[in-house]
Design a protein around this motif. Structure first.
Motif, PDB file in Angstrom:
ATOM      1  N   UNK A  48      19.809  65.898 -19.820  1.00 20.81           N
ATOM      2  CA  UNK A  48      20.199  65.869 -18.412  1.00 20.81           C
ATOM      3  C   UNK A  48      21.702  65.626 -18.323  1.00 20.81           C
ATOM      4  N   UNK A  49      22.387  66.532 -17.654  1.00 26.87           N
ATOM      5  CA  UNK A  49      23.845  66.438 -17.550  1.00 26.87           C
ATOM      6  C   UNK A  49      24.311  66.078 -16.144  1.00 26.87           C
ATOM      7  N   UNK A  50      23.645  66.587 -15.116  1.00 28.23           N
ATOM      8  CA  UNK A  50      24.149  66.424 -13.750  1.00 28.23           C
ATOM      9  C   UNK A  50      23.115  65.871 -12.784  1.00 28.23           C
ATOM     10  N   UNK A  51      21.910  65.623 -13.239  1.00 29.86           N
ATOM     11  CA  UNK A  51      20.849  65.124 -12.370  1.00 29.86           C
ATOM     12  C   UNK A  51      20.287  63.837 -12.946  1.00 29.86           C
ATOM     13  N   UNK A  85      23.663  72.979 -17.183  1.00 29.65           N
ATOM     14  CA  UNK A  85      23.599  73.735 -18.443  1.00 29.65           C
ATOM     15  C   UNK A  85      24.410  73.058 -19.541  1.00 29.65           C
ATOM     16  N   UNK A  86      23.752  72.863 -20.659  1.00 27.63           N
ATOM     17  CA  UNK A  86      24.411  72.370 -21.871  1.00 27.63           C
ATOM     18  C   UNK A  86      25.286  73.498 -22.407  1.00 27.63           C
ATOM     19  N   UNK A  87      26.509  73.218 -22.869  1.00 28.02           N
ATOM     20  CA  UNK A  87      27.389  74.291 -23.359  1.00 28.02           C
ATOM     21  C   UNK A  87      26.737  75.089 -24.485  1.00 28.02           C
ATOM     22  N   UNK A 113      16.899  71.783 -21.356  1.00 33.22           N
ATOM     23  CA  UNK A 113      17.706  71.328 -20.235  1.00 33.22           C
ATOM     24  C   UNK A 113      16.778  70.855 -19.121  1.00 33.22           C
ATOM     25  N   UNK A 114      17.353  70.492 -17.987  1.00 34.90           N
ATOM     26  CA  UNK A 114      16.578  70.086 -16.822  1.00 34.90           C
ATOM     27  C   UNK A 114      15.990  71.335 -16.182  1.00 34.90           C
ATOM     28  N   UNK A 115      14.816  71.735 -16.685  1.00 35.50           N
ATOM     29  CA  UNK A 115      14.183  72.969 -16.239  1.00 35.50           C
ATOM     30  C   UNK A 115      12.668  72.810 -16.286  1.00 35.50           C
ATOM     31  N   UNK A 162      11.502  75.019 -29.992  1.00 35.55           N
ATOM     32  CA  UNK A 162      11.856  75.894 -28.879  1.00 35.55           C
ATOM     33  C   UNK A 162      13.054  75.301 -28.137  1.00 35.55           C
ATOM     34  N   UNK A 163      14.094  76.107 -27.965  1.00 37.61           N
ATOM     35  CA  UNK A 163      15.300  75.687 -27.263  1.00 37.61           C
ATOM     36  C   UNK A 163      15.289  76.283 -25.861  1.00 37.61           C
ATOM     37  N   UNK A 164      15.134  75.428 -24.856  1.00 39.93           N
ATOM     38  CA  UNK A 164      15.050  75.861 -23.465  1.00 39.93           C
ATOM     39  C   UNK A 164      16.403  75.633 -22.791  1.00 39.93           C
ATOM     40  N   UNK A 165      17.281  76.609 -22.917  1.00 42.20           N
ATOM     41  CA  UNK A 165      18.648  76.461 -22.417  1.00 42.20           C
ATOM     42  C   UNK A 165      18.793  76.881 -20.961  1.00 42.20           C
ATOM     43  N   UNK A 166      17.861  77.678 -20.439  1.00 41.10           N
ATOM     44  CA  UNK A 166      18.005  78.227 -19.093  1.00 41.10           C
ATOM     45  C   UNK A 166      17.666  77.212 -18.019  1.00 41.10           C
ATOM     46  N   UNK A 167      18.488  77.144 -16.986  1.00 34.92           N
ATOM     47  CA  UNK A 167      18.222  76.288 -15.843  1.00 34.92           C
ATOM     48  C   UNK A 167      18.928  76.845 -14.614  1.00 34.92           C
ATOM     49  N   UNK A 168      18.531  76.382 -13.449  1.00 43.69           N
ATOM     50  CA  UNK A 168      18.937  77.038 -12.207  1.00 43.69           C
ATOM     51  C   UNK A 168      20.377  76.753 -11.794  1.00 43.69           C
TER      52      UNK A 168
END
Length: 329
Positions: free
Chosen positions: A277-280, A191-193, A258-260, A180-186
């Motif tokens: 994690x990209x920004x947190x 967000x990963x490209x 992602x961070x979600x 499962x690819x969880x790409x959605x985040x707030x």
């Protein structure tokens, strides 16, 4: 003893509370638990078998019309419901002014973090019992310590169990080797490209796995459709209730997210889970689980799909070794 847990949001924060409930179940079998949570996350709380009654709030919506008749009517109904339950103790596990105000509605003694420990010190003005818990600890450990102090036991930190299992719902098309690819985040910076998600889906297919993804709004739908269009083997799950998505995640063999909040859920299910994690900073709030791992982008850098797949394979191998060892015993 009847205890109300107040942890209204977010999804990750709710999930971080489950290990504390597991500690309490083992150490205080005389305690029964109810929970007050944002209506959007009620299905998540329902995953834990120890929670008897779930009270819901709609604080996010109430804030848009605080003087509206509907808001006051719903708040009054919540107050009546909480007081009718006659709780012996309320544990405010959130430490915010909003959660303290909700806790106060129950008209029972309130336990929470002390002024130096709470996220919003003003919340502690409403507490009857205040406990010092270091803010340098992971959110899961902080909550476990709070419950132990409030209920009179010492948590066993040698293990970590959430006590939740996936619901027996969801679509039947999910096969045995799905990721499962969880790409959605707030937040956009989390967000990963989309190109990296597409490459990850391709690498999964090369390894004999079926990528699965979904969406909850139009922006996420565009990304999910882009992944499915570029990698036709991808299963695109339509926007669905949270409980159904949780069921599909729970039947997957691997989750990359992602961070979600749903990434935290996968980790709590005990699934091999790679969080990107990209920004947190994941140190105090990142996913924790027996087969969970976090890849953190360095400043100005990126996390490459091949790195993610390598980490996923390591987790899958570790899980297989653990299962083989358990089988021998």
């Amino acid at each position: 003893m009847k205890v109300l847990i107040v942890k209204t949001s977010s999804m990750g924060d709710v999930i971080h509370t489950f290990p504390a409930v597991e500690d309490a179940r083992r150490n205080r079998p005389d305690v029964s638990f109810d929970w007050c949570v944002e209506v959007a996350f009620a299905d998540i709380v329902a995953l834990h078998p120890a929670i008897a009654t779930i009270h819901t709030v709609a604080i996010r919506r109430w804030r848009t019309g605080p003087l509206g008749r509907a808001t006051w009517r719903e708040a009054a109904a919540l107050r009546r419901a909480l007081r009718d339950c006659r709780y012996d103790l309320v544990i405010d596990a959130q430490g915010l002014l909003k959660s303290a105000l909700v806790a106060k509605l129950a008209a029972a003694p309130i336990a929470g973090f002390d002024r130096s420990s709470a996220r919003e010190p003003s919340a502690t003005l409403f507490y009857d019992r205040r406990y010092a818990v270091s803010r340098d600890l992971h959110a899961i450990e902080r909550t476990r310590r709070l419950f132990g102090l409030a209920l009179g036991y010492e948590p066993d930190f040698s293990g970590l169990e959430s006590g939740i299992v996936p619901p027996a719902l969801g679509s039947t098309f999910v096969g045995e080797k799905t990721a499962f690819l969880l790409h959605g985040t707030s937040r956009e910076d989390k967000k990963w490209p989309v190109g990296d998600w597409i490459e990850t889906a391709r690498l999964l297919v090369e390894r004999g796995m079926t990528p699965v993804t979904t969406w909850s709004d139009d922006r996420e739908k565009a990304i999910a459709e882009a992944i499915a269009e570029a990698v036709p083997q991808t299963v695109l799950v339509p926007k669905s209730p949270l409980a159904e998505i949780a069921a599909i995640i729970g039947r997957s063999v691997l989750v990359i997210g992602a961070d979600t909040g749903l990434t935290h859920l996968a980790s709590a299910f005990g699934l091999p889970t790679v969080a990107v994690f990209l920004a947190t900073e994941p140190g105090l709030t990142g996913p924790r689980g027996p087969f969970s791992s976090t890849l953190l982008a360095v400043a100005g850098g990126r996390v490459a799909p091949i790195e993610v797949l390598a980490e996923a394979e390591r987790l899958l191998e570790r899980q297989a070794l653990g299962q083989a060892s358990a089988g021998k015993n």
